[in-house]
Scaffold this motif. Structure first.
Motif, mmCIF file in Angstrom:
data_model
loop_
_atom_site.group_PDB
_atom_site.id
_atom_site.type_symbol
_atom_site.label_atom_id
_atom_site.label_comp_id
_atom_site.label_asym_id
_atom_site.label_seq_id
_atom_site.Cartn_x
_atom_site.Cartn_y
_atom_site.Cartn_z
ATOM 1 N N ARG A 277 0.328 -1.539 0.462
ATOM 2 C CA ARG A 277 -0.137 -0.377 0.013
ATOM 3 C C ARG A 277 1.249 1.361 0.321
ATOM 4 N NH1 ARG A 277 -2.272 -3.691 3.024
ATOM 5 N NH2 ARG A 277 -4.712 -4.477 2.541
ATOM 6 N N ARG A 278 2.278 1.437 0.830
ATOM 7 C CA ARG A 278 2.925 2.298 1.038
ATOM 8 C C ARG A 278 4.622 1.710 0.862
ATOM 9 N NH1 ARG A 278 -1.818 2.855 4.264
ATOM 10 N NH2 ARG A 278 -2.832 4.952 4.080
ATOM 11 N N VAL A 279 4.896 1.846 -0.168
ATOM 12 C CA VAL A 279 5.640 1.353 -0.107
ATOM 13 C C VAL A 279 7.316 1.891 0.128
ATOM 14 C CG1 VAL A 279 6.690 1.685 -3.134
ATOM 15 C CG2 VAL A 279 7.854 -0.272 -1.810
ATOM 16 N N ARG A 280 6.955 3.838 -0.253
ATOM 17 C CA ARG A 280 8.214 4.428 0.300
ATOM 18 C C ARG A 280 7.803 4.999 1.868
ATOM 19 N NH1 ARG A 280 7.307 10.865 -1.627
ATOM 20 N NH2 ARG A 280 5.544 10.642 -0.099
ATOM 21 N N ALA A 281 7.203 5.088 2.605
ATOM 22 C CA ALA A 281 6.614 5.261 4.336
ATOM 23 C C ALA A 281 7.082 3.904 4.727
ATOM 24 C CB ALA A 281 5.038 5.541 4.060
ATOM 25 N N THR A 282 7.288 2.907 4.128
ATOM 26 C CA THR A 282 7.202 1.287 4.623
ATOM 27 C C THR A 282 8.950 1.815 4.536
ATOM 28 O OG1 THR A 282 5.770 -0.182 3.630
ATOM 29 C CG2 THR A 282 7.004 -1.205 4.685
ATOM 30 N N LEU A 283 10.117 1.775 3.323
ATOM 31 C CA LEU A 283 10.559 2.079 3.154
ATOM 32 C C LEU A 283 11.867 3.044 3.899
ATOM 33 C CD1 LEU A 283 13.534 0.137 1.622
ATOM 34 C CD2 LEU A 283 13.594 2.102 0.058
ATOM 35 N N LEU A 284 11.103 4.455 4.641
ATOM 36 C CA LEU A 284 11.472 4.829 4.981
ATOM 37 C C LEU A 284 11.574 4.606 7.193
ATOM 38 C CD1 LEU A 284 12.414 8.029 5.650
ATOM 39 C CD2 LEU A 284 9.669 8.250 6.394
ATOM 40 N N VAL A 285 10.105 3.433 7.103
ATOM 41 C CA VAL A 285 10.981 3.680 8.282
ATOM 42 C C VAL A 285 11.765 2.544 8.794
ATOM 43 C CG1 VAL A 285 9.538 1.771 10.064
ATOM 44 C CG2 VAL A 285 8.094 3.514 8.749
ATOM 45 N N LEU A 286 11.973 1.892 7.203
ATOM 46 C CA LEU A 286 13.178 -0.143 7.605
ATOM 47 C C LEU A 286 14.449 1.109 8.126
ATOM 48 C CD1 LEU A 286 11.691 -1.943 5.193
ATOM 49 C CD2 LEU A 286 11.518 -2.076 7.994
ATOM 50 N N ALA A 287 14.774 2.182 7.226
ATOM 51 C CA ALA A 287 15.734 3.202 7.154
ATOM 52 C C ALA A 287 16.501 3.524 8.651
ATOM 53 C CB ALA A 287 15.931 3.772 5.937
ATOM 54 N N ILE A 288 15.118 4.549 9.101
ATOM 55 C CA ILE A 288 15.124 4.638 10.065
ATOM 56 C C ILE A 288 15.898 3.499 11.153
ATOM 57 C CG2 ILE A 288 14.153 6.042 12.172
ATOM 58 C CD1 ILE A 288 12.623 7.394 10.138
ATOM 59 N N GLY A 289 15.345 2.860 10.941
ATOM 60 C CA GLY A 289 15.664 1.745 12.230
ATOM 61 C C GLY A 289 17.210 1.055 11.955
ATOM 62 N N ILE A 290 17.180 0.913 10.813
ATOM 63 C CA ILE A 290 18.732 -0.179 10.764
ATOM 64 C C ILE A 290 19.643 2.041 11.239
ATOM 65 C CG2 ILE A 290 20.567 0.055 8.540
ATOM 66 C CD1 ILE A 290 18.236 -1.859 7.563
ATOM 67 N N THR A 291 19.538 2.537 10.593
ATOM 68 C CA THR A 291 20.504 3.931 11.721
ATOM 69 C C THR A 291 19.877 3.381 13.280
ATOM 70 O OG1 THR A 291 19.782 5.147 9.416
ATOM 71 C CG2 THR A 291 20.757 5.935 11.471
ATOM 72 N N ALA A 292 18.922 3.300 13.480
ATOM 73 C CA ALA A 292 19.095 3.287 15.560
ATOM 74 C C ALA A 292 19.946 2.498 15.732
ATOM 75 C CB ALA A 292 18.099 2.748 16.287
ATOM 76 N N ALA A 293 19.656 0.710 14.950
ATOM 77 C CA ALA A 293 20.438 -0.034 15.696
ATOM 78 C C ALA A 293 22.197 0.099 15.154
ATOM 79 C CB ALA A 293 20.217 -1.439 14.676
ATOM 80 N N LEU A 294 22.583 0.869 13.716
ATOM 81 C CA LEU A 294 24.081 0.498 14.143
ATOM 82 C C LEU A 294 24.178 1.571 15.259
ATOM 83 C CD1 LEU A 294 23.574 0.740 10.091
ATOM 84 C CD2 LEU A 294 24.695 -0.332 11.899
ATOM 85 N N LEU A 295 23.436 2.909 15.599
ATOM 86 C CA LEU A 295 24.074 3.406 16.445
ATOM 87 C C LEU A 295 24.387 3.214 17.916
ATOM 88 C CD1 LEU A 295 22.443 6.661 15.306
ATOM 89 C CD2 LEU A 295 24.753 6.384 14.751
ATOM 90 N N LEU A 296 23.070 2.247 18.055
ATOM 91 C CA LEU A 296 23.034 1.667 19.812
ATOM 92 C C LEU A 296 23.951 0.472 19.887
ATOM 93 C CD1 LEU A 296 18.911 1.378 19.706
ATOM 94 C CD2 LEU A 296 20.693 3.229 21.251
ATOM 95 N N LEU A 297 24.570 -0.424 18.469
ATOM 96 C CA LEU A 297 24.941 -1.005 19.055
ATOM 97 C C LEU A 297 26.128 -1.256 19.941
ATOM 98 C CD1 LEU A 297 25.696 -4.189 18.669
ATOM 99 C CD2 LEU A 297 27.214 -3.789 16.507
#
Length: 407
Positions: A277-297
């Motif tokens: 339904r919303r591919v662009r918004a979904t990829l945005l959320v996923l990219a933010i999550g990856i950013t947070a994971a890398l910073l938090l490790l």
């Protein structure tokens, strides 16, 4: 109507062929396991071959470069060949590549094996999702998620089991087992796939124009390239990272990768439903999550429990990237499924190569902290790249989506 059901290509047979979808999912599972296995056995591989961890990690780059260069041309190279026969041949190539890798005594032969694996991977990925509408008409969006789930299942079963086997019987045994499994895959493809002759319909009718002329295709390629490069720059070296930051070794690494993979599977199906339904918004959320994971490790990953929490977030975020990439592709150019799938596979695998290569250079030269910060910055750029531009709409289903109020 499902995301990829906009295709007007005829199905291969009157019945819905879900058994064929399962075999295609097994294909993606095995090629991704073969591609990613060095991540789980990087340390014993480097020790056994007498090379640095960074150099051993470059073996992923070899596979990615080959797949990136070959995938965009798969549909042209195979021409009018039956797609079932092509996929069987790809499985045999996969077996050969893993056998060569298992027998390697130095980086040169290791690289040769990874080249062969890259050819097989490019072929499977260029065809697997593109064939879905010819195998099922109802719930084709779910079928795409099932085929792409091979990526996440490889993280859950393939890489952790290969890591465990490598720790118990040696890293060569892990690649040998993959070679045997690939032979079994070839037999399953021959039995469960119907004849899939080349089509002379929509793809060829519009094949003379450049896919890069389509704004939606260009935007998707930029976003996918950035997020995949960021992920693999760090994830290729997740084993030494966990050993250094969390003090986890051996079976503990396998367990943490299992946690990562389990949540990756969940994310694959959740993201597939959202991206329909919303591919662009979904990829945005996923990219933010990856950013947070890398910073938090480096902050939370100082204990096994903290590392598990970070890997849960990382798995939930990256687990949906593959299906988002494939759905973006078919929505952006629904009448040229094989061609656009090959283009996206080329960008995806090229980004794997770029990420693993750049990660190795940074890891060997500047250390883990700089690697994680650099990868996080790139993932943040990926998130920003999804913000601009209009929504991705498949031309054949735009009217329906407008009527239903979906993006």
């Amino acid at each position: 109507m499902s995301t990829v059901s906009e295709s007007r290509a005829p199905v291969a047979a009157p019945a819905e062929r879900w058994s064929s979808i399962v075999v295609l999912a097994l294909s993606t599972f095995l090629v991704v396991t073969a591609e990613m296995l060095p991540v789980g056995i990087l340390t014993p591989m480097s020790d056994g071959l007498g090379i640095s961890a960074g150099t051993a990690g470059f073996s992923l780059a070899v596979t990615g470069v080959v797949a990136a260069l070959f995938a965009p041309f798969v549909s042209r190279v195979i021409g009018t060949l039956d797609r079932r026969r092509v996929l069987v041949a790809a499985a045999l190539l996969l077996a050969a590549g893993n056998l060569i890798t298992a027998l390697a005594q130095g980086f040169a032969v290791l690289a040769l094996g990874r080249v062969v694996v890259g050819l097989a991977m490019a072929t499977v990925w260029a065809l697997a999702v593109a064939l879905v509408p010819r195998l099922v008409r109802a719930r084709a969006g779910l079928a795409v998620s099932l085929v792409v789930s091979g990526v996440a299942v490889a993280s859950v079963l393939g890489v952790p089991l290969g890591t465990l086997l490598g720790d118990i019987a040696g890293w060569r045994s892990a690649f040998g087992a993959l070679a045997v499994a690939a032979l079994g895959l070839g037999a399953a493809l021959a039995v469960f796939l119907p004849a899939l002759p080349a089509q002379t319909g929509a793809d060829e009718a519009v094949g003379s124009g450049s896919l890069l002329a389509l704004p939606a295709v260009r935007r998707g390629l930029v976003a996918v390239t950035l997020v995949v490069t960021a992920h693999f720059a760090a994830y290729t070296y997740v084993r030494p990272a966990l050993e250094e930051v969390s003090g986890v070794h051996g079976a503990g690494i396998s367990l943490l990768l299992l946690v990562y993979g389990l949540f990756g599977i969940a994310a694959n199906f959740a993201a597939g439903a959202a991206a329909a339904r919303r591919v662009r918004a979904t990829l945005l959320v996923l990219a933010i999550g990856i950013t947070a994971a890398l910073l938090l490790l480096p902050l939370l990953g100082t204990s096994p429990l903290g590392a598990a929490v970070v890997l849960v977030l990382w798995g939930l975020s990256y687990g949906g990237v593959s299906v988002c990439s494939q759905l973006w592709a078919v929505q952006a150019a629904p009448d040229r499924r094989e061609a656009v799938s090959g283009l996206y596979v080329g960008a995806f695998t090229g980004s794997i190569a770029l990420g693993s290569f750049a990660g190795g250079v940074i890891f060997d030269g500047a250390g883990l902290s700089v690697l994680l910060w650099s990868a996080a910055g790139l993932a943040a750029l990926a998130a920003l790249s999804t913000v601009s531009g209009s929504a991705v709409r498949a031309p054949a289903v735009a009217a329906e989506r407008a009527a239903t109020g979906t993006e």
